[in-house]
Design an enzyme around this catalytic site. Structure first.
Site, PDB file in Angstrom:
ATOM      1  N   GLY A   1       0.863  -1.186   0.000  1.00  0.00           N
ATOM      2  CA  GLY A   1       0.000   0.000   0.000  1.00  0.00           C
ATOM      3  C   GLY A   1       0.895   1.230   0.000  1.00  0.00           C
ATOM      4  O   GLY A   1       2.028   1.195  -0.489  1.00  0.00           O
ATOM      5  N   ARG A   2       0.367   2.294   0.590  1.00  0.00           N
ATOM      6  CA  ARG A   2       1.122   3.550   0.589  1.00  0.00           C
ATOM      7  C   ARG A   2       2.475   3.392   1.266  1.00  0.00           C
ATOM      8  O   ARG A   2       3.517   3.717   0.701  1.00  0.00           O
ATOM      9  CB  ARG A   2       0.312   4.636   1.309  1.00  0.00           C
ATOM     10  CG  ARG A   2      -0.917   5.081   0.575  1.00  0.00           C
ATOM     11  CD  ARG A   2      -1.716   6.047   1.419  1.00  0.00           C
ATOM     12  NE  ARG A   2      -2.354   5.372   2.523  1.00  0.00           N
ATOM     13  CZ  ARG A   2      -3.561   4.836   2.465  1.00  0.00           C
ATOM     14  NH1 ARG A   2      -4.254   4.904   1.351  1.00  0.00           N
ATOM     15  NH2 ARG A   2      -4.081   4.231   3.515  1.00  0.00           N
ATOM     16  N   ILE A   3       2.464   2.886   2.507  1.00  0.00           N
ATOM     17  CA  ILE A   3       3.723   2.795   3.261  1.00  0.00           C
ATOM     18  C   ILE A   3       4.616   1.716   2.655  1.00  0.00           C
ATOM     19  O   ILE A   3       5.825   1.918   2.471  1.00  0.00           O
ATOM     20  CB  ILE A   3       3.426   2.538   4.750  1.00  0.00           C
ATOM     21  CG1 ILE A   3       2.689   3.747   5.339  1.00  0.00           C
ATOM     22  CG2 ILE A   3       4.719   2.267   5.537  1.00  0.00           C
ATOM     23  CD1 ILE A   3       2.111   3.549   6.723  1.00  0.00           C
TER      24      ILE A   3
ATOM     25  N   SER B   1       3.440  -1.952  11.534  1.00  0.00           N
ATOM     26  CA  SER B   1       2.028  -1.745  11.213  1.00  0.00           C
ATOM     27  C   SER B   1       1.148  -1.888  12.463  1.00  0.00           C
ATOM     28  O   SER B   1       0.851  -0.902  13.145  1.00  0.00           O
ATOM     29  CB  SER B   1       1.651  -2.748  10.128  1.00  0.00           C
ATOM     30  OG  SER B   1       0.329  -2.558   9.753  1.00  0.00           O
ATOM     31  N   ARG B   2       0.738  -3.109  12.762  1.00  0.00           N
ATOM     32  CA  ARG B   2      -0.045  -3.355  13.977  1.00  0.00           C
ATOM     33  C   ARG B   2       0.447  -4.657  14.598  1.00  0.00           C
ATOM     34  O   ARG B   2       0.710  -5.646  13.883  1.00  0.00           O
ATOM     35  CB  ARG B   2      -1.543  -3.485  13.661  1.00  0.00           C
ATOM     36  CG  ARG B   2      -2.228  -2.164  13.332  1.00  0.00           C
ATOM     37  CD  ARG B   2      -2.323  -1.248  14.551  1.00  0.00           C
ATOM     38  NE  ARG B   2      -3.042  -0.012  14.300  1.00  0.00           N
ATOM     39  CZ  ARG B   2      -2.488   1.152  13.946  1.00  0.00           C
ATOM     40  NH1 ARG B   2      -1.183   1.247  13.785  1.00  0.00           N
ATOM     41  NH2 ARG B   2      -3.242   2.233  13.780  1.00  0.00           N
TER      42      ARG B   2
ATOM     43  N   GLU C   1      -0.527  -2.852  23.782  1.00  0.00           N
ATOM     44  CA  GLU C   1       0.209  -1.578  23.888  1.00  0.00           C
ATOM     45  C   GLU C   1      -0.413  -0.732  24.984  1.00  0.00           C
ATOM     46  O   GLU C   1      -1.649  -0.701  25.083  1.00  0.00           O
ATOM     47  CB  GLU C   1       0.154  -0.825  22.556  1.00  0.00           C
ATOM     48  CG  GLU C   1       0.905  -1.541  21.448  1.00  0.00           C
ATOM     49  CD  GLU C   1       0.901  -0.761  20.119  1.00  0.00           C
ATOM     50  OE1 GLU C   1       0.357   0.366  20.073  1.00  0.00           O
ATOM     51  OE2 GLU C   1       1.437  -1.289  19.145  1.00  0.00           O
TER      52      GLU C   1
ATOM     53  N   HIS D   1       5.666   2.281  19.296  1.00  0.00           N
ATOM     54  CA  HIS D   1       4.678   2.728  18.299  1.00  0.00           C
ATOM     55  C   HIS D   1       4.868   4.216  17.955  1.00  0.00           C
ATOM     56  O   HIS D   1       4.002   5.050  18.214  1.00  0.00           O
ATOM     57  CB  HIS D   1       3.246   2.462  18.797  1.00  0.00           C
ATOM     58  CG  HIS D   1       2.236   2.448  17.690  1.00  0.00           C
ATOM     59  ND1 HIS D   1       1.103   1.697  17.720  1.00  0.00           N
ATOM     60  CD2 HIS D   1       2.198   3.113  16.498  1.00  0.00           C
ATOM     61  CE1 HIS D   1       0.396   1.874  16.618  1.00  0.00           C
ATOM     62  NE2 HIS D   1       1.052   2.743  15.851  1.00  0.00           N
TER      63      HIS D   1
HETATM   64  C1  DGY Z   1      -1.561   5.232  12.392  1.00  0.00           C
HETATM   65  O1  DGY Z   1      -1.862   6.350  11.974  1.00  0.00           O
HETATM   66  O2  DGY Z   1      -2.215   4.232  12.123  1.00  0.00           O
HETATM   67  C2  DGY Z   1      -0.349   5.135  13.263  1.00  0.00           C
HETATM   68  O3  DGY Z   1      -0.059   3.816  13.570  1.00  0.00           O
HETATM   69  C3  DGY Z   1      -0.557   5.939  14.523  1.00  0.00           C
HETATM   70  O4  DGY Z   1      -1.589   5.362  15.252  1.00  0.00           O
END
Ligand code: DGY
Length: 398
Positions: A228-230, A310-311, A340, A359
């Site tokens: 994706g974007r990132i 990411s997550r 977290e 994060h």
């Molecule tokens: C996002 O924008 O999803 C970053 O992880 C900050 O929460």
């Protein structure tokens, strides 16, 4: 309009002449939009977005600095879950009845329930749990504007069933987050965090070639989960390091794939098996939860380095612990965790082949200010009944 943003995504590349002509066939205003885009490329995206919105004859005037005179009955009740960038939040407070949670921690659940009861607009962070129960308690809610781009904390289905648009601010944090993801690759490969501790602990006695041996990032193979974007920006950085870049994802993304020259590998296990560095840039949803578990670590190279920006829940953290402890893979670097903030007794924190960050992928003040500016713009537009392009459940506008 969306088309322009997709381009920006790849580092601000303008559309080609052919693309403009092609686009004009279906969208006669495209030329104007492109012009605006071209002249505003150095401005922040919220600003460009507002100008474009204005050009398209929106009634929206708030962000132009003109304080609209709303009648009392037109003022909405708004709750904002954090007092970050008060100068941006002021734009809401100037026109709506606004309550801001002033503490550094997330508003506790009972506070959230109490506060949402009467509100029409909400600005929340990625760490605020806006689940179905909260949405059901907020009977008058009309807009949810997220400061974070990742919205796994929001029950979008519950919002959709109430026709509440869920808005988020991608684009402004893309490169900042990609920088950190790439930093994690370098930190894990070249043992940057360990090196710092090594010196401070007085272990730098002489110059031994055996001290903290690293692995090369340059010319290695980089596998990105989610182009994706990132992900596309991480790929671009990998290319600059002469890496051989491939990606895996639930959807194939031809634009960045072709533009950056990266390979798509449609099956997860073969993809994992060939990569020296695996970087997770996918979003978290029901399908991607624990995407990386024991079976996936089993097919990775023993020299593999895994990065997650990411997550946390994309990786089964128990499986990660086992894989690192038993040297099933070489190292990992994570900016995110399943829980977290990470509790100090988390077994992962006992491992020295893991780099952990709290994060902070988007934590550059100017980037975060833009995120909040966009969250505010979105909230104001949403409350005015304007269709916001960066809406995660556009079906609410049908
Ligand atoms: C996002 O924008 O999803 C970053 O992880 C900050 O929460």
């Amino acid at each position: 309009m969306v088309f322009l943003w997709v381009r920006h995504d790849l580092g601000g590349l303008p559309p080609t002449r052919e693309e403009i002509l092609e686009r004009k066939k279906v969208d006669k205003n495209f030329g104007i939009r492109y012009l605006v885009y071209k002249n505003l490329r150095n401005h922040s995206f919220p600003f460009a977005q507002i100008v474009i919105t204005r050009l398209l004859k929106s009634k929206y005037s708030v962000a132009w600095g003109r304080k609209p005179r709303l009648r009392k009955e037109e003022m909405a009740k708004v709750f904002i879950c954090r007092n970050w960038f008060p100068e941006e939040l002021q734009r809401v407070a100037q026109v709506h009845k606004t309550k801001i949670w002033m503490e550094e921690n997330n508003p506790p659940r009972e506070v959230l329930f109490r506060e949402v009861r009467e509100i029409e607009g909400l600005i929340c962070l990625g760490s605020d749990n806006i689940d179905g129960e909260v949405i059901r308690a907020a009977q008058r809610l009309r807009v949810i504007s997220s400061f974070s781009t990742g919205v796994n904390n929001i029950d979008i289905a519950a919002a959709t069933s109430r026709k509440i648009p869920v808005l988020h601010p991608p684009y402004v944090l893309t490169e900042t987050t990609a920088d950190l993801a790439f930093g994690l690759i370098l930190a894990a490969a070249r043992r940057i965090v360990e090196g710092d501790a090594f010196v401070r602990q007085g272990r730098w006695k002489n110059s031994s070639h055996l001290d903290l041996p690293g692995v090369d990032v340059n010319h290695a193979s980089l596998g990105i989960i989610g182009l994706g974007r990132i992900g596309a920006q991480v790929a671009k950085r990998g290319k600059a390091f002469n890496m051989k870049v491939s990606y895996y994802g639930q959807t194939r993304n031809y634009d960045p794939e072709n533009l950056l020259g990266v390979d798509y590998i449609p099956d997860l296990h073969p993809f994992l098996a060939q990569a020296d560095f695996i970087v997770i840039c996918a979003s978290l949803n029901k399908k991607s939860r624990h995407l990386i578990g024991n079976a996936e670590f089993a097919v990775m190279k023993p020299t593999a380095i895994l990065v997650n920006a990411s997550r946390g829940a994309l990786i089964d953290s128990r499986a990660l612990y086992e894989a690192l402890k038993n040297h099933r893979i070489l190292r990992a670097a994570i900016d995110v965790a399943e829980i977290e903030p990470m509790p100090l007794d988390d077994p992962l924190l006992t491992l020295d082949n893991l780099v952990v960050m709290p994060h902070i992928g988007s934590a550059v003040p100017e980037t975060r200010r833009k995120m909040m500016a966009m969250a505010v713009d979105h909230l104001l537009m949403g409350l005015e009944g304007i269709r916001v392009p960066l809406c995660l459940n556009p079906e609410v506008y049908e």
